[in-house]
Enzyme design. Structure first.
Site, mmCIF file in Angstrom:
data_model
loop_
_atom_site.group_PDB
_atom_site.id
_atom_site.type_symbol
_atom_site.label_atom_id
_atom_site.label_comp_id
_atom_site.label_asym_id
_atom_site.label_seq_id
_atom_site.Cartn_x
_atom_site.Cartn_y
_atom_site.Cartn_z
ATOM 1 N N ALA A 109 -9.323 -43.954 0.297
ATOM 2 C CA ALA A 109 -8.095 -43.941 -0.509
ATOM 3 C C ALA A 109 -7.334 -42.608 -0.438
ATOM 4 C CB ALA A 109 -8.420 -44.302 -1.947
ATOM 5 N N HIS A 113 -5.310 -38.096 -7.734
ATOM 6 C CA HIS A 113 -6.396 -38.159 -8.719
ATOM 7 C C HIS A 113 -7.406 -39.212 -8.259
ATOM 8 C CE1 HIS A 113 -8.407 -37.719 -12.531
ATOM 9 N NE2 HIS A 113 -8.505 -39.037 -12.555
HETATM 10 C C1 GAR Z 1 -10.331 -34.660 -4.807
HETATM 11 O O1 GAR Z 1 -11.203 -35.728 -4.993
HETATM 12 C C2 GAR Z 1 -9.144 -34.768 -5.748
HETATM 13 O O2 GAR Z 1 -8.719 -36.077 -5.944
HETATM 14 C C3 GAR Z 1 -9.730 -34.212 -7.001
HETATM 15 O O3 GAR Z 1 -10.521 -33.114 -6.581
HETATM 16 C C4 GAR Z 1 -10.978 -33.349 -5.254
HETATM 17 C C5 GAR Z 1 -10.579 -32.174 -4.369
HETATM 18 O O4 GAR Z 1 -11.157 -32.276 -3.100
HETATM 19 N N1 GAR Z 1 -8.695 -33.819 -7.929
HETATM 20 C C6 GAR Z 1 -8.809 -33.959 -9.241
HETATM 21 O O5 GAR Z 1 -9.817 -34.353 -9.792
HETATM 22 C C7 GAR Z 1 -7.586 -33.559 -10.034
HETATM 23 N N2 GAR Z 1 -7.640 -34.067 -11.347
HETATM 24 P P1 GAR Z 1 -10.561 -31.469 -1.858
HETATM 25 O O6 GAR Z 1 -10.461 -30.002 -2.252
HETATM 26 O O7 GAR Z 1 -11.601 -31.681 -0.783
HETATM 27 O O8 GAR Z 1 -9.234 -32.078 -1.484
#
Ligand code: GAR
Length: 206
Positions: free
Chosen positions: A182, A112
């Site tokens: 992070a 998260h």
């Molecule tokens: C990431 O920032 C992840 O932490 C967030 O969505 C993004 C996905 O990026 N997740 C949430 O907000 C879940 N509550 P990605 O598809 O490039 O990994």
């Protein structure tokens, strides 16, 4: 030691999936093996990343099923078929029910993009989290990897890392910095940590 079989659940760009794939390639995920990528969206770029890495992939879209339990039954079918022992939620944007999370207690982790308990829970996902952090005016944010239970973003925290907010940040800039400093570091570390625990547990019972 037998490796823990991992499924990574995605919905979007899949940069966190890429961080996991890169960690595996670099030998930083020695206790686990990514054997399945499951996407809730048919057009997720994460599916392309899985393809490039030669990892089997499947799409299970919530809207293709009349009920949450039918949707989750289909997910479970894929998990059982592939012998999945650990689920890593990497930008998976569909909430899983208590009936599902209970079946995989301490076997689902999520990344998260904030320091839980700030800016988390229902409605806080993706860019919205960073918009809320900037709106509030916090000077430090970060990312959290936690176990998943029936409470959205409410499971036990595994790892956290702080990231500084900078003058003139936009949600997009902040999101990128939180990912680079992070998320992409913590998620592979946590995947290895839990994979090792599960693999060692298997050793004890065998
Ligand atoms: C990431 O920032 C992840 O932490 C967030 O969505 C993004 C996905 O990026 N997740 C949430 O907000 C879940 N509550 P990605 O598809 O490039 O990994």
């Amino acid at each position: 030691m037998v490796k823990t079989k991992i499924a990574v659940f995605v919905s979007g760009g899949g940069t966190n999936l890429q961080a996991l794939i890169d960690a595996q390639t670099a030998g930083r995920l020695p206790s686990g093996e990514i054997v399945l990528v499951l996407s809730s969206a048919p057009d997720a770029y994460a599916l392309e990343r899985a393809k490039q890495a030669g990892i089997p992939r499947v799409v299970v879209a919530r809207k293709a099923y009349a009920t949450q339990s039918e949707f989750e039954a289909e997910i479970c079918r894929h998990l059982k078929q592939n012998g999945i022992e650990l689920i890593v939620l990497a930008g998976f944007m569909t909430i899983l029910s208590a009936a599902f999370t209970r079946q995989y207690e301490k076997r689902i982790i999520n990344v998260h993009p904030s320091l839980i308990p700030s800016f988390c829970g229902k409605g806080f996902y993706g860019l919205r989290v960073h918009e809320a952090a900037l709106q509030y005016g916090v000077k430090v944010t970060g990312a959290t990897v936690h176990y998943v239970n029936e409470v959205p973003d409410g499971g036990q925290i595994l790892l956290q890392k702080a990231v500084l907010v900078e003058e003139g940040d936009t949600p997009e800039r902040l999101q990128r910095r939180v990912m680079e400093q992070a998320e992409w570091i913590l998620l592979p570390q946590a995947a290895e940590l839990v994979s090792r625990q599960l693999a060692e547990g298997k050793g004890e019972t065998e």
